[in-house]
Scaffold this motif. Structure first.
Motif, mmCIF file in Angstrom:
data_model
loop_
_atom_site.group_PDB
_atom_site.id
_atom_site.type_symbol
_atom_site.label_atom_id
_atom_site.label_comp_id
_atom_site.label_asym_id
_atom_site.label_seq_id
_atom_site.Cartn_x
_atom_site.Cartn_y
_atom_site.Cartn_z
ATOM 1 N N UNK A 1 16.166 78.722 -8.569
ATOM 2 C CA UNK A 1 15.808 77.972 -7.355
ATOM 3 C C UNK A 1 15.096 78.874 -6.344
ATOM 4 N N UNK A 2 15.543 80.118 -6.238
ATOM 5 C CA UNK A 2 14.900 81.066 -5.328
ATOM 6 C C UNK A 2 13.473 81.364 -5.767
ATOM 7 N N UNK A 3 13.295 81.624 -7.044
ATOM 8 C CA UNK A 3 11.957 81.920 -7.574
ATOM 9 C C UNK A 3 11.022 80.733 -7.344
ATOM 10 N N UNK A 4 11.498 79.539 -7.631
ATOM 11 C CA UNK A 4 10.650 78.354 -7.470
ATOM 12 C C UNK A 4 10.254 78.160 -6.017
ATOM 13 N N UNK A 5 11.182 78.402 -5.092
ATOM 14 C CA UNK A 5 10.862 78.271 -3.680
ATOM 15 C C UNK A 5 9.775 79.242 -3.248
ATOM 16 N N UNK A 6 9.820 80.458 -3.757
ATOM 17 C CA UNK A 6 8.803 81.458 -3.424
ATOM 18 C C UNK A 6 7.459 81.090 -4.039
ATOM 19 N N UNK A 7 7.461 80.669 -5.294
ATOM 20 C CA UNK A 7 6.204 80.310 -5.953
ATOM 21 C C UNK A 7 5.520 79.139 -5.261
ATOM 22 N N UNK A 8 6.292 78.186 -4.782
ATOM 23 C CA UNK A 8 5.713 77.030 -4.106
ATOM 24 C C UNK A 8 5.018 77.431 -2.807
ATOM 25 N N UNK A 9 5.474 78.518 -2.191
ATOM 26 C CA UNK A 9 4.898 78.968 -0.921
ATOM 27 C C UNK A 9 3.843 80.062 -1.102
ATOM 28 N N UNK A 10 3.574 80.457 -2.346
ATOM 29 C CA UNK A 10 2.630 81.546 -2.608
ATOM 30 C C UNK A 10 1.201 81.019 -2.716
ATOM 31 N N UNK A 11 0.264 81.580 -1.964
ATOM 32 C CA UNK A 11 -1.132 81.136 -2.055
ATOM 33 C C UNK A 11 -1.795 81.648 -3.330
ATOM 34 N N UNK A 12 -2.817 80.976 -3.774
ATOM 35 C CA UNK A 12 -3.568 81.418 -4.955
ATOM 36 C C UNK A 12 -4.580 82.473 -4.524
ATOM 37 N N UNK A 13 -4.318 83.700 -4.916
ATOM 38 C CA UNK A 13 -5.230 84.802 -4.615
ATOM 39 C C UNK A 13 -5.081 85.865 -5.692
ATOM 40 N N UNK A 14 -6.138 86.638 -5.887
ATOM 41 C CA UNK A 14 -6.131 87.670 -6.921
ATOM 42 C C UNK A 14 -6.445 89.021 -6.286
ATOM 43 N N UNK A 15 -5.453 89.912 -6.234
ATOM 44 C CA UNK A 15 -5.685 91.221 -5.622
ATOM 45 C C UNK A 15 -6.681 92.043 -6.426
ATOM 46 N N UNK A 16 -7.411 92.893 -5.714
ATOM 47 C CA UNK A 16 -8.417 93.729 -6.369
ATOM 48 C C UNK A 16 -8.032 95.203 -6.401
ATOM 49 N N UNK A 17 -7.002 95.578 -5.651
ATOM 50 C CA UNK A 17 -6.561 96.973 -5.615
ATOM 51 C C UNK A 17 -5.045 97.038 -5.761
ATOM 52 N N UNK A 18 -4.551 98.213 -6.124
ATOM 53 C CA UNK A 18 -3.108 98.421 -6.228
ATOM 54 C C UNK A 18 -2.447 98.249 -4.864
ATOM 55 N N UNK A 19 -3.125 98.676 -3.812
ATOM 56 C CA UNK A 19 -2.587 98.509 -2.461
ATOM 57 C C UNK A 19 -2.366 97.031 -2.145
ATOM 58 N N UNK A 20 -3.325 96.187 -2.533
ATOM 59 C CA UNK A 20 -3.174 94.748 -2.306
ATOM 60 C C UNK A 20 -2.032 94.180 -3.141
ATOM 61 N N UNK A 21 -1.873 94.663 -4.349
ATOM 62 C CA UNK A 21 -0.752 94.230 -5.195
ATOM 63 C C UNK A 21 0.573 94.537 -4.517
#
Length: 395
Positions: free
Chosen positions: A348-368
């Protein structure tokens, strides 16, 4: 003679790697070690293997270790700490092969630095590939660096793939033991205790990975890792529950042939395979065919294991969703182990976080790492809003 760097030398994979090096002294030697927080083990390994560099978690631990080594008459080992120390361990010029076995994203920067330095990687840290696989694989291709899986399932796939070309592969099958709750009635999942979840039927592993196996989130992370290691879409990575854990994975080819890899359930075998690749080295890790017995395969139950469904969804979206899946799970599993949430609260915790996560793709390790931090904070907020009590009893 291959010079080996081990990231996570005091963990189970690190210790198994050192066992392999001890068994093949004419092939492998220890160059450097990243030992984390286990100061006693770091001292013992330093005395036994005399690495050029050893790194521990904190500056205080480094000072303590250096003093203990000096007292023991050893003054020529460079003792470092933190991320910079781990990066140094992974990028020494003489290092030929890096075993990446630090749990979580803590070893990500060092693994990426090793790839950039042109080191061959033995990858036992699936979280690095889940969180930054798009970046790591691109860097590995640019540097012509092999990323060799040590996880038994992906190592098995790698071995089976040597029989054909990528274009000849229809799909791959990752096997899963099903964990301790494969046959437990779904109605009883709310009452699963920490002690029950830590009793894996096949493997002896760390606490987090054992809980991940019980929820099958571990298999979900392996799905994402497989997609990135072998450049396959999630639809071509299937999971089959195989309680015996004898067949580690299978590769299905376009002509209908299916190749399976079978071996003892001993992590030294995939470690040796990765460290020796492309050679195969004779060892005593033999499998007794007489003990093979019955092999069972069954489809996974997504209602029983919602974490597996969430992992497939994250794999389809990629980027930030894969980072969030891993980060939220770490926070949720820690909360479960501390008896702050029940077993089903992890999903339930994981699903709640995924639902609030925007679709984006990091380009650097710092962004990750920034996205990883955000996901962890979000997971803590989800837990706080849920207001769970310590509902998991002791047994």
């Amino acid at each position: 003679m291959k010079q080996i760097a081990i990231l996570g030398s005091t963990g189970s994979i690190g210790q198994s790697t050192l066992s392999i090096i001890e068994s093949f002294p004419d092939r492998f030697a220890v160059s450097s070690l990243a030992a984390g927080q286990n100061l006693d083990a770091a001292f013992e390994q330093s005395v036994r293997w005399h690495p050029r560099v050893v790194s521990v978690a904190t500056e205080e631990s480094a000072a303590t270790l250096a003093q203990r080594l000096k007292t023991a008459g050893i003054s020529d080992i460079e003792v470092l700490y933190g991320t910079e120390g781990t990066v140094r361990v992974a990028t020494l010029p003489e290092v030929d092969f890096v075993v990446s076995a630090i749990v979580g994203v803590a070893g990500l920067e060092a693994t990426y630095a090793a790839v950039e330095a042109g080191k061959a990687i033995g990858l036992a840290n699936k979280e690095a590939m889940v969180a930054a696989g798009e970046i790591l694989t691109a860097a590995a291709r640019a540097k012509n660096v092999p990323l060799l899986p040590i996880d038994s399932e992906h190592n098995a796939v790698h071995q089976c793939m040597r029989a054909g070309t990528k274009e000849e592969i229809r799909r791959i099958w990752l096997t899963a033991s099903g964990g301790p709750f494969r046959q437990l009635p779904l109605s009883e999942f709310e009452g699963i205790t920490v002690e029950q979840a830590l009793k894996h039927p096949t493997w002896v592993m760390g606490r987090r990975i054992t809980i991940d196996s019980a929820t099958m989130l571990n298999k979900g992370l392996e799905i994402i890792e497989a997609c990135r290691l072998f450049n396959l879409p999630p639809s071509d990575v299937k999971v089959s529950v195989h309680p015996q854990s004898t067949v580690h994975s299978l590769v299905e080819y376009i002509d209908g042939s299916i190749l399976a890899q079978i071996s003892v359930t001993d992590m030294r075998l995939p470690i040796l395979y990765a460290m020796s690749y492309p050679e195969r080295v004779q060892s005593d890790l033999t499998f007794d065919m007489a003990s093979l017995g019955q092999l069972n395969f069954e489809p996974p139950d997504f209602a029983r294991f919602p974490c597996l469904r969430l992992a497939y969804e994250a794999a389809e979206k990629g980027g930030a969703h894969c980072i969030a899946l891993n980060a939220a799970d770490e926070v949720a599993v820690e909360a479960f182990l501390e008896r702050k949430i029940c077993f089903t609260g992890i999903a339930r915790t994981i699903e709640g976080v995924l639902q609030a996560t925007p679709e984006t793709h990091p380009r650097t390790i710092r962004e990750v790492l920034a996205l990883d931090h955000q996901a962890r904070e979000m997971a803590r907020e989800v837990l706080a809003r849920a207001g769970h009590e310590a509902v998991v009893p002791r047994t």
